[in-house]
Scaffold this active site. Sequence first.
Site, PDB file in Angstrom:
ATOM      1  N   ASP A   1       0.858  -1.169   0.000  1.00 54.55           N
ATOM      2  CA  ASP A   1       0.000   0.000   0.000  1.00 54.55           C
ATOM      3  C   ASP A   1       0.909   1.239   0.000  1.00 54.55           C
ATOM      4  OD1 ASP A   1      -3.250   0.542   1.584  1.00 54.55           O
ATOM      5  OD2 ASP A   1      -2.157   1.709   0.094  1.00 54.55           O
TER       6      ASP A   1
HETATM    7  C1  GLC Z   1      -4.416   4.293  -0.065  1.00 56.05           C
HETATM    8  C2  GLC Z   1      -5.330   3.146   0.312  1.00 56.05           C
HETATM    9  C3  GLC Z   1      -5.494   2.101  -0.768  1.00 56.05           C
HETATM   10  C4  GLC Z   1      -5.408   2.760  -2.123  1.00 56.05           C
HETATM   11  C5  GLC Z   1      -3.980   3.271  -2.274  1.00 56.05           C
HETATM   12  C6  GLC Z   1      -3.760   3.969  -3.620  1.00 56.05           C
HETATM   13  O1  GLC Z   1      -3.606   4.605   1.027  1.00 56.05           O
HETATM   14  O2  GLC Z   1      -5.018   2.463   1.515  1.00 56.05           O
HETATM   15  O3  GLC Z   1      -6.749   1.457  -0.555  1.00 56.05           O
HETATM   16  O4  GLC Z   1      -5.716   1.829  -3.140  1.00 56.05           O
HETATM   17  O5  GLC Z   1      -3.610   4.149  -1.225  1.00 56.05           O
HETATM   18  O6  GLC Z   1      -4.516   5.113  -3.692  1.00 56.05           O
END
Ligand code: GLC
Length: 733
Positions: free
Chosen positions: A265
Amino acid sequence: MNNDKLRELVAKMSVREKLAQLTQLTPICFGNDAFTQLTGPDAGLRVDKDDQPHVGSVLNCIGAEKVRVIQREHLNRNKYNIPLIFMADIIHGFKTIFPIPLAVGCSFSPQLAQKAARIAAVESAVSGVHVTFSPMADLVRDARWGRVLESYGEDPMINARFAEQNVIGYQGESIHNENSIAACVKHFAGYGAPEGGREYSNAEISEGTLEQMYLPSYKAAVDAGAKLVMISFNTINRVPMTANASLVKSKLRNDWKFDGCVISDYNAVGELMAHGIAKNGAEAAERAINGGMEIEMMSTHFLANGEELVNNKKISLQQLDDATLNVLKLKNDLGLFENPYRGISEEKEKELHLCQKHIKVARDIAIKCPVLLQNNNQALPIGENEKIGLVGPFAKSRHVLGAWSAGNTEGVSLMEGLASQIGADKLCVASTEELGSLLEGCQDIAMPNITLLKRKLAGCKRVIVAVGENQNDTGEGASKTDLHLTQNQMKLVSEVKALGKVVIAVVFSARPLVLQPILENCDAVLQAWFLGSESGNALADLLLGNISPSGKLCMSFPQCEGQIPVYYNHMRTGRPQQAGNATRYASRYIDCPNEPLFPFGYGLTYSECSLQNLKLEFDKQLRLSVEITNIGSRKCTETVQVYIMHHTASIALPAKELKDFAQAELNPGQTQTVSFNITQQMLTYILNGKNVFETGKFSFMVGTNSENCLHAETNISQEQYECMERSQYDINT
Ligand code: GLC
């Protein structure tokens, strides 16, 4: 390109080029501020010129023209002609926005998720999206957490079925098709259980609960063919998931045979230092790569430290090659080597985005999601020819899409939806502006002006009070401890009641709110959620009785915050509270009931149905049947739910678990027999990755919600179990 060619390509690349291929950045990191949408902290990340041509993927850059420009520039500089892959958060629609997932879960119709995902894929593929970071398959039990809106609620089976259908919808027959995008199931694992409901906090989940409650939905998405898995921010068993080889390598890769890409993430690799398991970026990169991470999102610790880690044998070149090959395989499967501009079309953007066909599907889905929580004296539906009052912060608001709406901002307001069907002249709108200044940013109202309210509503018997929570208070980074409506909104409800009106509360929220304080002043309460582009039209269809509400809660509504977490499939206790027995020494609160205000599976219709003649018959197969009769005066759709309890097993099991459900559409007076085939998997629990059956007594509870059910029970032997049908969901298959 076949795998051998891909391997040859990997062999040509330098270590640094491979590390860059495993790095995902937003265009802002290349200096393209205009081309980006940050969804996490901007750490001022910038990559230098000689690394840029080798970066592997781009985050949240959407739009045919933008993607074409960036791809073309990239290919002009990448010496192996390796295209970029564009990944984005397409969570509940791209331009046509569907209800938030928590609302779609209340439809108890997983096929609707497939329909919505298919349209999201078609609309986003023409805008250059190759991968969506969806479905979010995190089971949730805590409404304080802002991201429950992205989940399908508290039940493992509902989360699993909806996750599976999302993957099928996004990926279609093949991700090589230009109108398909690859699905990335997230957030593996257990992100939905943050301690205290506080965003990014630790998840304390026992091994048994993790296996039986939280993992099945991720597995369902993997089994449905999801091409990527995103790893969660949280820890499990005191190991941050971004470094959790036990779950990522042994469970996801070895047990589940997942062979797609694993992506961290946003900046999660770097955050291993904040977790306290890495003292610098090099250790963070080492722990993450050895924990099974392949793509590093929005941090560059792999790039900055990978060469040294290989030289010092902290990571192997083979790991690097395998990860790089996986990313190139994904690009190849998407057809990006053949056509780096696959699917992109400015013309099709104009033709497909928000086209009437998609809008109609959005409305059809949105109609199925609201949940009728209360309807005293048939306050609903509203008659066509009467004047209706409409007040409150959501009366006119078009901010009804819900968070994670891919940058879109507006849908059809409740006022527009009603006016388009009954005419604006039938509406007495005392909107926020007239009632008092809209307190900027908090979607609230100042103390209502009662004199004005009285005058405005003079001609109305029934008044819709459109209340709810500000969208900015929902989604990522939006945990909160107070789940009530604002004081002013609750005051508005009571003031309208005090005028002697029939009060119909329509609640716009992205989580279960604490509605108990308004119930006594409401004749009807419709939980509207955030329904996307067609919000106002769908709500008008329901409020005017064109169709009866059919939604069923996929997440319990608490009596108060103090009850949280409150969910239906809770474990038993050694001292269960017995109805009518006020003993002190039982599992109870002294100041609140154990039961939620509205339980999982609950939802009223504009009619009334009765269940009778529950039968449990064993003739090689174990079949359950029940009769359902519409004893009311309007057509409706009911959802018959089957819960099972295993009386005694080697481990403690929940008091009940949803194992099947079916919908029945009934005209007034009509009776249908609804039958269920009890499969082996329904009678098992998961232990060490296997379905385990133990002979003994089983209770079968059948109802139109999880609390009021007809009961049947029987003993089931090993030989009976052996004859029973196996389902596709049996982990042993
Ligand atoms: C965010 C979220 C995730 C998302 C990613 C990209 O922090 O936790 O769900 O897909 O970043 O935006």
